[in-house]
Write an enzyme that holds these catalytic residues in place. Structure first.
Site, short mmCIF file in Angstrom:
data_model
loop_
_atom_site.label_atom_id
_atom_site.label_comp_id
_atom_site.label_asym_id
_atom_site.label_seq_id
_atom_site.Cartn_x
_atom_site.Cartn_y
_atom_site.Cartn_z
CG ASN A 203 -1.44 1.33 1.47
OD1 ASN A 203 -1.92 1.87 0.12
ND2 ASN A 203 -2.27 1.89 2.89
CE LYS B 99 -0.04 3.61 4.58
NZ LYS B 99 -0.40 3.31 6.20
CG HIS C 156 -6.31 1.89 5.19
ND1 HIS C 156 -5.58 2.96 5.88
CD2 HIS C 156 -5.01 1.29 5.07
CE1 HIS C 156 -3.97 2.41 6.29
NE2 HIS C 156 -4.05 1.46 6.00
CD GLU D 193 -2.94 5.61 6.27
OE1 GLU D 193 -3.19 5.79 5.10
OE2 GLU D 193 -2.20 5.12 7.59
CD GLU E 164 -3.32 -2.66 7.27
OE1 GLU E 164 -2.92 -2.29 6.53
OE2 GLU E 164 -4.14 -1.29 6.87
N GLY F 223 2.28 1.92 11.02
CA GLY F 223 3.34 3.11 10.99
C GLY F 223 4.03 3.53 11.92
CB SER G 106 5.16 -1.92 12.22
OG SER G 106 4.29 -0.53 12.54
C1 PEP Z 1 -1.13 0.29 6.06
O1 PEP Z 1 -0.91 1.17 6.33
O2 PEP Z 1 -2.12 -0.09 5.41
C2 PEP Z 1 0.52 -0.45 6.92
C3 PEP Z 1 0.02 -1.82 7.07
O3 PEP Z 1 0.82 0.83 7.24
P1 PEP Z 1 2.33 0.56 8.05
O4 PEP Z 1 3.02 -0.62 6.83
O5 PEP Z 1 3.55 1.48 7.06
O6 PEP Z 1 2.57 0.32 9.17
#
Ligand code: PEP
Length: 250
Positions: free
Chosen positions: A8, A10, A94, A96, A164, A170, A208
């Site tokens: 992803n 983003k 998601h 976000e 998630e 992040g 992460s």
């Molecule tokens: C995400 O936002 O879908 C995600 C998994 O981000 P990260 O791997 O950076 O935590």
């Protein structure tokens, strides 16, 4: 095999980035099968990234779709449009998008239907906040997100869920692998018992994921793969994570 490792990107990328990423990825990936890998670039680069990876069966998807098929909805893109560009999946709901664009479970449910109507595999993201996690509310929150999103979409021919935890995205923090495994088991139970007509293909973990934790995560029975943000921006690291997955699960 379904889509198991999804990058992803983003709001990151450029034509130059796409080209460099692919060079690094192909230099470091040692698998032969590409079909379980997915990239969700910013939608404006879908065509470009398809050209850059031409000849390899990596799936391309979008990070979002609109809840309508067409109409006076400036700035949006529909499931039929991404299908037209050759996408096979879309990330939906998601955290976000829930937070920054006020997406509700009901809106997410409509997007799932749009995806299904256009033969796009939806990757439905669910996850609890740090507060909900600390107050032992994770199961209730996830169940509510699933039930409300799938309530009107109870005949999806295929569905992937990405668990998630918002606090893990992040942040460099993750639940421990055994906790993730048992949450994935619970997600599978909820979907299979309450929505038997939905073809749940897999449950991915996101938050992460990196090269250091990939082995312990992919060693869990109910972790079918990962949705990866930050670490997926580095073509080399994404390839090395895919190599771990390839060795353990393919
Ligand atoms: C995400 O936002 O879908 C995600 C998994 O981000 P990260 O791997 O950076 O935590």
């Amino acid at each position: 095999m379904s889509i198991c490792l999804v990058a992803n990107w983003k709001l990151n990328g450029s034509k130059e980035f796409n080209t460099q990423w692919a060079l690094e990825f192909f230099k470091n990936f040692n698998g032969k099968n590409f079909s379980y890998l997915g990239i969700a670039p910013p939608s404006i680069y879908i065509d470009h990234i398809k050209a850059v990876i031409a000849g390899h069966e990596i799936m391309i998807g979008s990070q979002n779709i609109d809840l309508e098929q067409s109409g006076a909805r400036t700035g949006e893109i529909s499931a039929s449009m991404i299908k037209d560009l050759g996408c096979s999946f879309s990330i939906i709901g998601h955290s976000e998008r829930r937070l920054l664009f006020q997406e509700t479970n009901q809106m997410i449910g409509q997007k799932l239907i749009q995806a299904n109507n256009n033969s796009i595999i939806p990757i439905l993201c669910i996850g609890e906040s740090a507060e909900e996690n600390q107050s032992n509310n994770t199961h209730n929150v996830l169940e509510q997100q699933i039930v409300e999103a799938l309530g009107n979409a109870n005949k999806l021919s295929s569905l992937i869920i990405a668990y998630e935890p918002i606090w893990a995205i992040g942040s460099g923090k993750t639940p421990n692998p055994e906790q993730i495994n048992s949450i994935h088991e619970m997600i599978k139970d909820v979907v299979q018992s309450r929505f038997p007509k939905i073809g749940l293909e897999s449950v991915l973990y996101g938050g992460s994921v990196n090269l250091e934790n990939a082995t312990s995560l992919f060693g869990q029975k109910n972790v079918d793969g990962a949705l990866i943000g930050g670490a997926s921006l580095d073509g080399r690291e994404f390839a090395l994570i895919a190599n771990v997955f390839n060795e353990l699960r393919v």
